[in-house]
Write an enzyme that holds these catalytic residues in place. Structure first.
Site, mmCIF file in Angstrom:
data_model
loop_
_atom_site.group_PDB
_atom_site.id
_atom_site.type_symbol
_atom_site.label_atom_id
_atom_site.label_comp_id
_atom_site.label_asym_id
_atom_site.label_seq_id
_atom_site.Cartn_x
_atom_site.Cartn_y
_atom_site.Cartn_z
ATOM 1 N N LYS A 189 0.672 -1.149 0.090
ATOM 2 C CA LYS A 189 -0.091 0.033 0.179
ATOM 3 C C LYS A 189 0.745 1.534 0.106
ATOM 4 C CE LYS A 189 -4.406 -1.688 1.763
ATOM 5 N NZ LYS A 189 -5.504 -1.070 2.340
ATOM 6 N N LYS A 193 -10.193 -3.260 -4.318
ATOM 7 C CA LYS A 193 -11.380 -1.707 -3.813
ATOM 8 C C LYS A 193 -10.590 -0.585 -4.064
ATOM 9 C CE LYS A 193 -13.927 -2.762 0.428
ATOM 10 N NZ LYS A 193 -12.552 -2.946 1.978
ATOM 11 N N LYS A 197 -4.810 -9.156 -6.990
ATOM 12 C CA LYS A 197 -5.602 -9.255 -6.311
ATOM 13 C C LYS A 197 -7.084 -8.464 -6.352
ATOM 14 C CE LYS A 197 -5.916 -7.046 -1.885
ATOM 15 N NZ LYS A 197 -5.419 -7.062 -0.574
HETATM 16 P P1 TYM Z 1 -11.101 -5.508 3.216
HETATM 17 O O1 TYM Z 1 -11.775 -4.584 3.940
HETATM 18 O O2 TYM Z 1 -9.691 -5.574 2.416
HETATM 19 O O3 TYM Z 1 -11.557 -6.760 2.513
HETATM 20 C C1 TYM Z 1 -12.113 -7.304 3.398
HETATM 21 C C2 TYM Z 1 -12.797 -8.808 3.842
HETATM 22 O O4 TYM Z 1 -12.202 -9.583 1.986
HETATM 23 C C3 TYM Z 1 -11.623 -10.103 1.585
HETATM 24 N N1 TYM Z 1 -10.530 -9.812 0.452
HETATM 25 C C4 TYM Z 1 -10.815 -10.606 -0.435
HETATM 26 N N2 TYM Z 1 -10.869 -12.208 -0.557
HETATM 27 C C5 TYM Z 1 -10.469 -13.086 -1.585
HETATM 28 N N3 TYM Z 1 -10.635 -12.183 -2.713
HETATM 29 C C6 TYM Z 1 -9.924 -10.654 -2.926
HETATM 30 N N4 TYM Z 1 -9.459 -10.708 -3.742
HETATM 31 C C7 TYM Z 1 -10.104 -10.395 -1.429
HETATM 32 N N5 TYM Z 1 -10.272 -9.016 -1.160
HETATM 33 C C8 TYM Z 1 -10.642 -8.541 0.266
HETATM 34 C C9 TYM Z 1 -10.340 -9.296 2.434
HETATM 35 O O5 TYM Z 1 -9.818 -11.123 2.923
HETATM 36 C C10 TYM Z 1 -11.145 -9.337 4.088
HETATM 37 O O6 TYM Z 1 -11.588 -10.533 5.251
HETATM 38 N N6 TYM Z 1 -8.221 -5.247 6.787
HETATM 39 C C11 TYM Z 1 -9.459 -6.177 6.908
HETATM 40 C C12 TYM Z 1 -10.565 -5.401 7.406
HETATM 41 C C13 TYM Z 1 -10.137 -5.830 9.235
HETATM 42 C C14 TYM Z 1 -10.619 -7.163 9.643
HETATM 43 C C15 TYM Z 1 -10.152 -6.779 11.064
HETATM 44 C C16 TYM Z 1 -10.591 -8.124 9.125
HETATM 45 C C17 TYM Z 1 -10.081 -5.247 10.479
HETATM 46 N N7 TYM Z 1 -9.976 -5.656 11.765
HETATM 47 C C18 TYM Z 1 -10.166 -8.269 11.923
HETATM 48 C C19 TYM Z 1 -10.672 -9.022 10.403
HETATM 49 C C20 TYM Z 1 -10.888 -9.344 11.816
HETATM 50 C C21 TYM Z 1 -9.370 -5.873 5.516
HETATM 51 O O7 TYM Z 1 -8.439 -4.967 5.278
HETATM 52 O O8 TYM Z 1 -10.300 -6.079 5.028
#
Ligand code: TYM
Length: 342
Positions: free
Chosen positions: A122, A208, A205
């Site tokens: 990032k 967003k 991947k």
């Molecule tokens: P975030 O917002 O990027 O994504 C949310 C969830 O979607 C999954 N994900 C994917 N899975 C498969 N293929 C993809 N291309 C893909 N893009 C996103 C992510 O693995 C995630 O499960 N840091 C985390 C948010 C967070 C969190 C937490 C998660 C903050 N605190 C505590 C679990 C527990 C994040 O940025 O997810």
């Protein structure tokens, strides 16, 4: 119930997970996370959070952040999260996330954060200019999970390293303060959808933050947009082989077969067997039908929910109150262990 879910049902579990309201929710979020959250909620006590404090580690327009927080909550509910059964709230409502993350900033080590690949991706070349929040973000994520002593965290594969850090922090806290306060949380990374890739580049991947909207399938895309994005998705001129391992080296083809497999709950091998000898023109038509049949009802339901922001706000408020009830005694134990007077 999946095998993983039924195996885990035998122990006392609390599930926590979340997604950032930093842009459009997409197919990767659905297949890597939301769909599995829904599958777990009958068996476990589940807490699902819209992590607005994580979102502001990069600039968010305030009005858009509010709208995107509601949109994320609508996406969770439309995907099948039941806010009466599971707890659904936005992170900034429960002050314990910030409080515990400060304590974890003092437990976590610089060397641990320096290894986080997501920060490197990032920040890129812009390392000196990114917010300090982006750097310590994994400590906040550990706080999200451990504030509720969550035992299991369903996520996509990209979050695995952050969950390893969460275990390191839990272990070091327990060791340093001579307590058995935090569990060693297990990741739940399920099935074919754990890593959905960009439609424009099968080595990146689906995300967003990708500037190209054509790279992802958004949960709020209409049917025509979905069909166009799949039609234009990058592929190659070869035919589909008999078995999935014969797709080696064809990243985009692998990704589309993986998406089809995940959405229909069949193996990649079975998808290849069903389409063996066909070109991607035919396969993309079938994939479009599958994507539309699975996502159109979710998109519709999101629209319906978003038309009633007061309902979404009441869900998040109620969820925040329930989350706070679980967090408060845990945070009190943490503060006592650290030696804070109260
Ligand atoms: P975030 O917002 O990027 O994504 C949310 C969830 O979607 C999954 N994900 C994917 N899975 C498969 N293929 C993809 N291309 C893909 N893009 C996103 C992510 O693995 C995630 O499960 N840091 C985390 C948010 C967070 C969190 C937490 C998660 C903050 N605190 C505590 C679990 C527990 C994040 O940025 O997810």
């Amino acid at each position: 119930m999946s095998d993983t879910a039924s195996t885990l049902a035998t122990v006392k579990n609390r599930v926590f997970s979340g997604a950032q309201p930093s842009g459009n929710m997409h197919l990767g979020n659905y297949l890597g996370a939301f769909r599995n959250w829904v599958r777990l909620q009958d068996t476990y006590e589940c807490i699902y959070c819209v992590v607005d404090m994580h979102a502001i580690t990069v600039w968010q327009d305030p009005a858009e952040l509010t709208a995107q927080t509601r949109e994320a909550a609508a996406a969770y509910i439309a995907a099948g999260v039941d806010p009466k059964n599971s707890i659904l709230f936005n992170q900034s409502r429960v002050p314990g996330h910030a409080e515990l993350s400060w304590i974890f900033n003092c437990v976590s080590r610089l060397g641990w954060l320096n290894r986080m690949t997501q920060f490197k991706d990032k920040a890129g070349k812009n390392r000196e200019k990114v917010s300090t929040g982006l750097y310590i973000y994994p400590n906040l994520m550990a706080a999200d999970i451990l504030l509720y002593k969550a035992t299991h965290v369903p996520v996509g594969e990209d979050q695995k390293q952050h969950l390893e850090l969460t275990r390191d922090i839990a272990q070091k806290f327990n060791h340093d303060f001579g307590v058995e306060l935090f569990p060693l949380t297990e990741p739940i990374i399920m099935g074919e959808g754990a890593r959905v890739m960009s439609l424009r580049d099968g080595t990146k991947k689906m995300s967003k933050s990708d500037p190209s909207d054509a790279s992802r399938i958004n949960l709020n895309d209409d049917t025509d947009t979905l069909a166009r994005k799949i039609r234009k998705a990058k592929t190659d001129a070869e035919l589909l082989p008999a078995k999935a391992d014969m797709l080696e080296g064809r990243a985009e083809a692998q990704n589309l077969v993986g998406i089809y497999a995940a959405l229909t709950d069949i193996s990649r091998d079975q998808v290849c067997a069903d389409f063996e000898g066909k070109g991607f023109g035919d396969f993309k038509k079938a994939l479009t039908d599958v994507v539309v049949s699975k996502l159109a009802p979710i998109t519709e339901e999101m629209k319906r929910l978003q038309a009633d922001p007061s309902y979404i706000d009441s869900v998040l408020k109620d969820g925040g109150e329930r989350a706070q009830m679980i967090a408060a005694p845990i945070l009190a134990d943490v503060k006592k262990a650290v030696g804070f007077l109260s």
